[in-house]
Scaffold this motif. Structure first.
Motif, PDB file in Angstrom:
ATOM      1  N   LYS A  23       7.983   5.698 -13.485  1.00 19.14           N
ATOM      2  CA  LYS A  23       8.618   6.529 -12.458  1.00 19.14           C
ATOM      3  C   LYS A  23       8.421   5.997 -11.039  1.00 19.14           C
ATOM      4  N   LEU A  24       8.180   4.698 -10.905  1.00 16.85           N
ATOM      5  CA  LEU A  24       7.969   4.100  -9.587  1.00 16.85           C
ATOM      6  C   LEU A  24       9.160   4.331  -8.663  1.00 16.85           C
ATOM      7  N   PHE A  25      10.370   4.311  -9.229  1.00 16.30           N
ATOM      8  CA  PHE A  25      11.584   4.446  -8.413  1.00 16.30           C
ATOM      9  C   PHE A  25      12.226   5.832  -8.540  1.00 16.30           C
ATOM     10  N   SER A  26      11.532   6.772  -9.127  1.00 12.36           N
ATOM     11  CA  SER A  26      12.150   8.053  -9.492  1.00 12.36           C
ATOM     12  C   SER A  26      12.652   8.864  -8.304  1.00 12.36           C
ATOM     13  N   LYS A  27      12.068   8.658  -7.116  1.00  8.20           N
ATOM     14  CA  LYS A  27      12.505   9.407  -5.936  1.00  8.20           C
ATOM     15  C   LYS A  27      13.629   8.693  -5.178  1.00  8.20           C
ATOM     16  N   ASP A  68       3.242   5.520  -5.197  1.00  5.54           N
ATOM     17  CA  ASP A  68       4.150   6.435  -4.494  1.00  5.54           C
ATOM     18  C   ASP A  68       4.787   5.793  -3.264  1.00  5.54           C
ATOM     19  N   ILE A  69       4.822   4.480  -3.221  1.00  7.07           N
ATOM     20  CA  ILE A  69       5.260   3.778  -2.018  1.00  7.07           C
ATOM     21  C   ILE A  69       6.727   4.030  -1.676  1.00  7.07           C
ATOM     22  N   PHE A  70       7.559   4.309  -2.682  1.00  4.15           N
ATOM     23  CA  PHE A  70       8.990   4.501  -2.423  1.00  4.15           C
ATOM     24  C   PHE A  70       9.397   5.979  -2.421  1.00  4.15           C
ATOM     25  N   ASN A  71       8.434   6.880  -2.434  1.00  2.06           N
ATOM     26  CA  ASN A  71       8.730   8.298  -2.626  1.00  2.06           C
ATOM     27  C   ASN A  71       9.606   8.928  -1.545  1.00  2.06           C
ATOM     28  N   ASN A  72       9.543   8.419  -0.315  1.00  4.69           N
ATOM     29  CA  ASN A  72      10.320   9.020   0.773  1.00  4.69           C
ATOM     30  C   ASN A  72      11.656   8.320   1.016  1.00  4.69           C
ATOM     31  N   LEU A  73      11.969   7.335   0.190  1.00  6.98           N
ATOM     32  CA  LEU A  73      13.171   6.528   0.430  1.00  6.98           C
ATOM     33  C   LEU A  73      14.362   7.074  -0.361  1.00  6.98           C
ATOM     34  N   LYS A  74      14.726   8.292  -0.060  1.00  6.27           N
ATOM     35  CA  LYS A  74      15.801   8.959  -0.807  1.00  6.27           C
ATOM     36  C   LYS A  74      17.191   8.438  -0.461  1.00  6.27           C
ATOM     37  N   LYS A  92       0.824  -1.207   0.000  1.00  7.98           N
ATOM     38  CA  LYS A  92       0.000   0.000   0.000  1.00  7.98           C
ATOM     39  C   LYS A  92       0.862   1.262   0.000  1.00  7.98           C
ATOM     40  N   SER A  93       0.339   2.295  -0.625  1.00  8.41           N
ATOM     41  CA  SER A  93       1.012   3.596  -0.614  1.00  8.41           C
ATOM     42  C   SER A  93       1.211   4.071   0.821  1.00  8.41           C
ATOM     43  N   ASN A  94       2.284   4.790   1.047  1.00 13.24           N
ATOM     44  CA  ASN A  94       2.622   5.396   2.343  1.00 13.24           C
ATOM     45  C   ASN A  94       3.144   4.408   3.384  1.00 13.24           C
TER      46      ASN A  94
END
Length: 355
Positions: free
Chosen positions: A171-175, A147-153, A121-123
């Motif tokens: 763009k799943l891994f873009s962040k 957006d599940i990986f968005n905060n994993l910089k 799940k997202s978040n």
């Protein structure tokens, strides 16, 4: 049974009772200096009271392995602010809530290998801003929140192999701007969107083996300019565009073995001029363009065994001055092949037979 063990000068709390379904706080001993909390062999255990972790203010590592736990509810790891590693292997975890890992902003390693996860799940991982390694291999994952990986910089290693993933969203891994190793092997993916690898400029290794790929699109890896190792083995690849490997000028290892390739075009590897190892074994290659290896001046290891080659061009390897090993068994090669390889100074292994 609960016991304390001094492991490499770190106190460990171990719980391995097989007759408990819910782990309560009072079942554990109090000790402020305990850094490792371990559960293993508790096959009937289905639930852990989050208050169990309140006892250990210095906890660094949590290992829960081989239990019957099937759900990780919100705040499962309350008061684990200083934990930097969680291992949840070989349980029966089916779902996680968006708040499951709330507050774990110091976590660096999260391994949930060999469970029953289906939907990410997202978040779910939003609080894990310092996470470096995430292993979700050998589950049953089919759906991944966009957006599940968005905060994993800070993520460097992401393992999603051995699941049931059919599609990677654009763009799943873009962040994941610091991602270095990505494993998508052993899934049900048949094709990749043009933006599947968008933003992965620091990626070093990409595993796409054991998928259902039939062709490699032009410029599909163009957003991975620092890629050094690419594994496309054990697919059903028949066609590759002349620009399939566009922008991979830092690639050193390319594995295309065990596919259905019949022809290698002359300019196929022209963007991979730093390539050192090229594996083309176990295909159906009948023809190799005369200039296919012309730009591969760093090539030292070439595998062509178990194809349908009956000849190699006389000047095919003239630029491959560093070629040290070549495997050719399982082809219809002849003495002329050996003559065509005689000009390579460093070549000391020519394998014509399988032995």
């Amino acid at each position: 049974m609960s016991q304390e063990i001094n492991l490499e000068k770190k106190l460990s709390q171990v719980f391995n009772r097989s007759d408990v379904k819910k782990l309560e706080s009072e079942m554990l001993t109090d000790h402020d200096e305990i850094e490792i909390f371990e559960i293993f062999g508790a096959h009937d255990l289905e639930e852990i009271d989050p208050r169990c972790f309140l006892k250990y203010t210095n906890l660094k590592i949590i290992k829960i392995i081989g239990t019957g736990i099937y759900n990780l509810p919100s705040y499962s790891f309350a008061n684990c602010n200083y934990v930097n590693e969680i291992i949840l292997n070989s349980n029966k975890i089916e779902q996680m809530d968006p708040q499951t890992f709330k507050g774990l902003d110091n976590l660096k390693i999260l391994i949930i290998f060999d469970n029953h996860l289906r939907h990410l799940k997202s978040n779910t991982f939003d609080d894990l801003v310092n996470l470096e390694e995430l292993n979700l291999g050998r589950n049953q994952i089919e759906i991944i929140g966009i957006d599940i990986f968005n905060n994993l910089k800070n993520l460097t290693d992401l393992i999603l192999g051995q699941n049931r993933i059919k599609k990677i969203q654009p763009k799943l891994f873009s962040k994941c701007i610091n991602l270095k190793n990505l494993y998508l092997n052993n899934n049900l993916i048949e094709d990749f969107d043009d933006a599947a690898f968008f933003g992965l400029s620091n990626l070093k290794s990409l595993s796409l083996s054991h998928l259902n790929l039939k062709n490699i699109k032009a410029k599909i890896f163009m957003n991975c300019p620092n890629l050094q190792e690419l594994d496309l083995s054990h697919n059903q690849i028949e066609q590759m565009d002349v620009k399939s490997f566009y922008n991979l000028e830092n690639l050193k290892i390319l594995n295309l073995k065990s596919n259905r390739i019949t022809k290698i075009k002359s300019v196929l590897f022209m963007y991979c001029y730093k390539l050192e190892k090229l594996f083309l074994a176990d295909n159906q290659i009948r023809k190799i363009g005369v200039n296919s290896f012309k730009c591969l001046t760093e090539l030292n290891d070439l595998e062509l065994q178990n194809n349908k080659l009956d000849a190699l061009g006389s000047n095919m390897f003239v630029e491959c001055k560093k070629l040290n090993r070549i495997k050719l068994y399982g082809n219809f090669t002849n003495e002329q092949v050996i003559q065509n390889l005689e000009g390579i100074e460093d070549l000391n292994i020519i394998i014509l037979d399988d032995f």
